[in-house]
Design a protein around this motif. Structure first.
Motif, PDB file in Angstrom:
ATOM      1  N   LEU A 583       0.828  -1.190   0.000  1.00  0.00           N
ATOM      2  CA  LEU A 583       0.000   0.000   0.000  1.00  0.00           C
ATOM      3  C   LEU A 583       0.869   1.249   0.000  1.00  0.00           C
ATOM      4  O   LEU A 583       1.943   1.279   0.620  1.00  0.00           O
ATOM      5  N   THR A 584       0.409   2.279  -0.682  1.00  0.00           N
ATOM      6  CA  THR A 584       1.067   3.579  -0.600  1.00  0.00           C
ATOM      7  C   THR A 584       0.733   4.172   0.755  1.00  0.00           C
ATOM      8  O   THR A 584      -0.423   4.182   1.188  1.00  0.00           O
ATOM      9  N   VAL A 585       1.761   4.693   1.461  1.00  0.00           N
ATOM     10  CA  VAL A 585       1.535   5.247   2.780  1.00  0.00           C
ATOM     11  C   VAL A 585       1.738   6.756   2.737  1.00  0.00           C
ATOM     12  O   VAL A 585       2.720   7.258   2.175  1.00  0.00           O
ATOM     13  N   VAL A 586       0.755   7.476   3.284  1.00  0.00           N
ATOM     14  CA  VAL A 586       0.757   8.942   3.267  1.00  0.00           C
ATOM     15  C   VAL A 586       0.717   9.449   4.699  1.00  0.00           C
ATOM     16  O   VAL A 586      -0.134   9.015   5.492  1.00  0.00           O
ATOM     17  N   ALA A 587       1.597  10.386   5.036  1.00  0.00           N
ATOM     18  CA  ALA A 587       1.623  10.985   6.373  1.00  0.00           C
ATOM     19  C   ALA A 587       0.913  12.338   6.325  1.00  0.00           C
ATOM     20  O   ALA A 587       1.196  13.174   5.468  1.00  0.00           O
ATOM     21  N   GLU A 588      -0.018  12.539   7.269  1.00  0.00           N
ATOM     22  CA  GLU A 588      -0.745  13.807   7.356  1.00  0.00           C
ATOM     23  C   GLU A 588      -0.160  14.676   8.472  1.00  0.00           C
ATOM     24  O   GLU A 588       0.406  14.169   9.438  1.00  0.00           O
ATOM     25  N   GLY A 589      -0.321  15.993   8.325  1.00  0.00           N
ATOM     26  CA  GLY A 589       0.087  16.905   9.386  1.00  0.00           C
ATOM     27  C   GLY A 589       1.581  17.126   9.479  1.00  0.00           C
ATOM     28  O   GLY A 589       2.112  17.398  10.570  1.00  0.00           O
ATOM     29  N   VAL A 590       2.273  17.017   8.371  1.00  0.00           N
ATOM     30  CA  VAL A 590       3.732  17.240   8.352  1.00  0.00           C
ATOM     31  C   VAL A 590       3.993  18.746   8.392  1.00  0.00           C
ATOM     32  O   VAL A 590       3.567  19.486   7.502  1.00  0.00           O
TER      33      VAL A 590
END
Length: 636
Positions: A583-590
């Motif tokens: 899965l592609t992993v995306v980090a929020e709130g960087v």
């Protein structure tokens, strides 16, 4: 006696008297002794004739009496009511079979003493209070009164209670003295039970069996008046089931009804039933509770017990379903001195408990009334917002950390209200969900975002993905897939350039339904993202079943991962899980460069946050897209 028989008897008597008179006259005038013999014979014959006529009369009269008695007996035995005749002491002199069966005195011989036949039952007034001896219908009749249509209840230890209807008159002699009573008693049990059933249906909820709104209101007024008289406190709780609509829409109304019945049973187990407390169903998934003669501490204990009891998993169709409840509480007399005010304020407090996170309870405060009025006004304005073009979208870039370039954007909704100014999404989106307006708004967001992405492509920019958040209510729509497909066709945007985001909670609520719908989206080529991962169920066994493409790490873990080792470990674990599932992993709130470096070291694929760009209008995204072509270091 018939007229004909009376004539025979009268003529016979006249004949005897006439013969005797003639005999005496002839003997006196002529001294005819010979005639004496003749007249004696005739006199004897006349006597026998009179005896014969009298015997025939008595026999005939006896037959008439017997026929009349039989006729009356037939009438009494075929009456659909019990009939009893007593003497002045209440001892039975006569009953028909129906009364004998009612009072179990079939094998007794007359007269039957009052103590013998009345001891089989205890009598009660129709309201359930015990009937004293002098209050019984028979006692009233023996006291010289006529009774009409007196309803009462007869109970014994061996059979079901019987509802009876009594009518009676005293028997009075020529001197005016009461010599007895005649009573007619009807068994009206079937009729009364039917009346009670109808009454119960009128005042109770047909699904749960709980008191309904009408009965609750009636009792609430009485209890408030009593509390006011006794200078006591009492409390009203208003609550509904968080997430019930989703269960009802996904599993069906049958399962929803079963859930409501189970919830009603659980709520009833949390309070003191009887004369103390009352649980009622308002309608839908809304319940209301009255706590009588309660203290503040006791009320808090009940509220906590309800939260815990409702949160325990329900088994519906072999599946575990977890729901919560939000409770609002008002207090008499501090929060209102009448039923309507207490209920309204409890509702206001309930909405506040939803706003602060659901699965909670909240006591009414005066400020909440103003907040509630504001909410109503805001909901009214929100309904008009789409048509008045008060809503608009902003877009936050998603950056590929390896290429350091924009690969997508997330569409975010904003509301600039002429009445309330800029309203936070944290305020108006839950309100839209609650009122159902979110479905219309959600369709507008989808259409607007998809068309905007197509416009960027038509302007020559490299294709990027656009992510759109689905609301819980949207996801439940049976025709959601068809609607999305139509919008894509009309805009001519390729499905691979659309990513639909949904939360863990939405996906987990009905696993089979969610997987089926996600598979339909995947078959169209649409990308799927699981948002806020780590804040919901976070079940790996379920995660591998979802046909998703992307996993987003919630910003609550990103924010402090540099200084909090536990958050850092969680972020590492989520990235590792995503990689293992391709899965592609995306980090929020960087927000900082340290965030970016840490995520890059952990091989996180994408990131979004204020470090790269705040959410911006579509025109500014075009500038970012232009810069992204030539600048692969830091976008913005």
């Amino acid at each position: 006696m018939s007229i004909k028989k009376s004539k025979y008897l009268l003529l016979s008597v006249i004949l005897i008297l006439s013969l005797k008179a003639i005999q005496e006259t002839l003997n006196f005038i002529f001294g005819w002794q010979n005639w004496l013999y003749i007249f004696d014979v005739l006199f004897i014959i006349s006597i026998f004739t009179v005896i014969f006529v009298l015997f025939k009369y008595v026999y005939s009269y006896s037959e008439e009496l017997s026929d009349t008695e039989s006729f009356l007996q037939i009438i009494l035995e075929n009456m659909k009511a019990g009939v009893v005749v007593t003497d002045s002491e209440g001892n039975i002199m006569f009953v028909n079979d129906l009364f004998a069966n009612q009072w179990r005195i079939n094998n007794f011989k007359y007269p039957i003493s009052l103590k013998t036949w009345a001891s089989n039952y205890e009598l009660f007034h129709i309201d359930g209070t015990f009937m004293q001896c002098h209050e019984t219908p028979l006692a009233q009749v023996l006291a010289g009164k006529e009774v009409a249509n007196i309803e009462y209840l007869a109970k014994d230890k061996d059979s079901s209670p019987a509802y009876l209807l009594a009518n009676g008159r005293p028997l009075i002699d020529k001197t005016g003295k009461v010599t007895g009573a005649v009573m007619v008693v009807n068994d009206i049990t079937d009729r009364k039970q039917a009346e009670l059933t109808i009454k119960h249906m009128a005042y109770h909820d047909s699904l749960t069996g709980l008191p309904n709104r009408d009965l609750f209101n009636k009792n609430l007024v009485q209890k408030i008046n009593l509390a006011n008289h006794n200078n006591q406190e009492c409390f009203v709780m208003s609550l509904d089931l968080d997430g019930f609509k989703m269960v009802n829409d996904t599993l069906g109304h049958k399962m929803g009804d079963y859930l409501l019945k189970q919830a009603a049973n659980r709520l009833s187990s949390c309070v003191r039933l009887g004369d103390k407390d009352m649980v009622a169903r308002q309608g839908g998934d809304e319940f209301i509770i009255f706590l009588n003669e309660a203290k503040l501490k006791d009320t808090e204990t009940v509220a906590k017990t309800i939260l815990k009891t409702i949160n325990y998993p329900f088994i519906l169709g072999g599946k575990e379903i977890v729901i919560t409840t939000s409770i609002g509480i008002s207090r008499f007399p501090q929060d209102g001195i009448n039923a309507e005010t207490l209920k309204k304020n409890a509702d206001t407090a309930m909405y506040r408990s939803k706003e602060i996170g659901k699965n909670n309870y909240c006591f009414f405060q005066t400020e909440l009334d103003d907040i509630n009025k504001n909410r109503l006004e805001m909901a009214s304005s929100l309904r008009k917002a789409v048509g008045n073009e008060e809503l608009y979208l902003v877009y936050q870039p998603k950056i590929n950390l390896s290429l350091n370039r924009i690969v997508g954007v997330e569409a975010l909704l904003r509301w600039n209200s002429p009445d309330f100014g800029m309203v936070s999404p944290a305020v108006f989106i839950p309100l839209a969900e609650e009122t159902g307006i979110i479905v219309e708004i959600g369709e507008w967001v989808l259409s607007t975002a998809i068309k905007q992405n197509k416009k960027w492509q038509d302007k020559g920019f490299s294709p990027i993905s656009i992510s759109v958040n689905l609301s819980a209510r949207q996801f439940l729509q049976t025709d959601l897939v068809q609607k999305v497909e139509i919008i894509l066709q009309e805009s001519e945007l390729h499905p691979s350039h659309l990513i639909l985001e949904l939360t863990e909670t939405m996906a987990m609520n009905n696993l089979e339904h969610s997987i089926e719908k996600l598979e339909q989206f995947k078959s169209l080529g649409i990308g799927l993202s699981l948002d806020d991962f780590g804040t919901g169920f976070s079940s790996l066994s379920y995660l591998k079943k979802f046909p998703i493409n992307e996993l987003k790490i919630d910003q609550s873990f990103i924010r402090d991962m540099i200084i909090d080792s536990q958050d850092a470990s969680i972020v590492k674990a989520i990235i590792s899980i995503a990689k293992s599932l391709n899965l592609t992993v995306v980090a929020e709130g960087v927000e900082t460069e340290k965030h970016v470096n840490f995520l890059h070291q952990q091989q996180c694929d994408q990131a979004q946050g204020y470090y790269f760009s705040k959410p911006v209008p579509s025109s500014e995204i075009e500038n970012i897209l232009k810069e992204s072509v030539t600048n692969e270091k830091k976008t913005v």
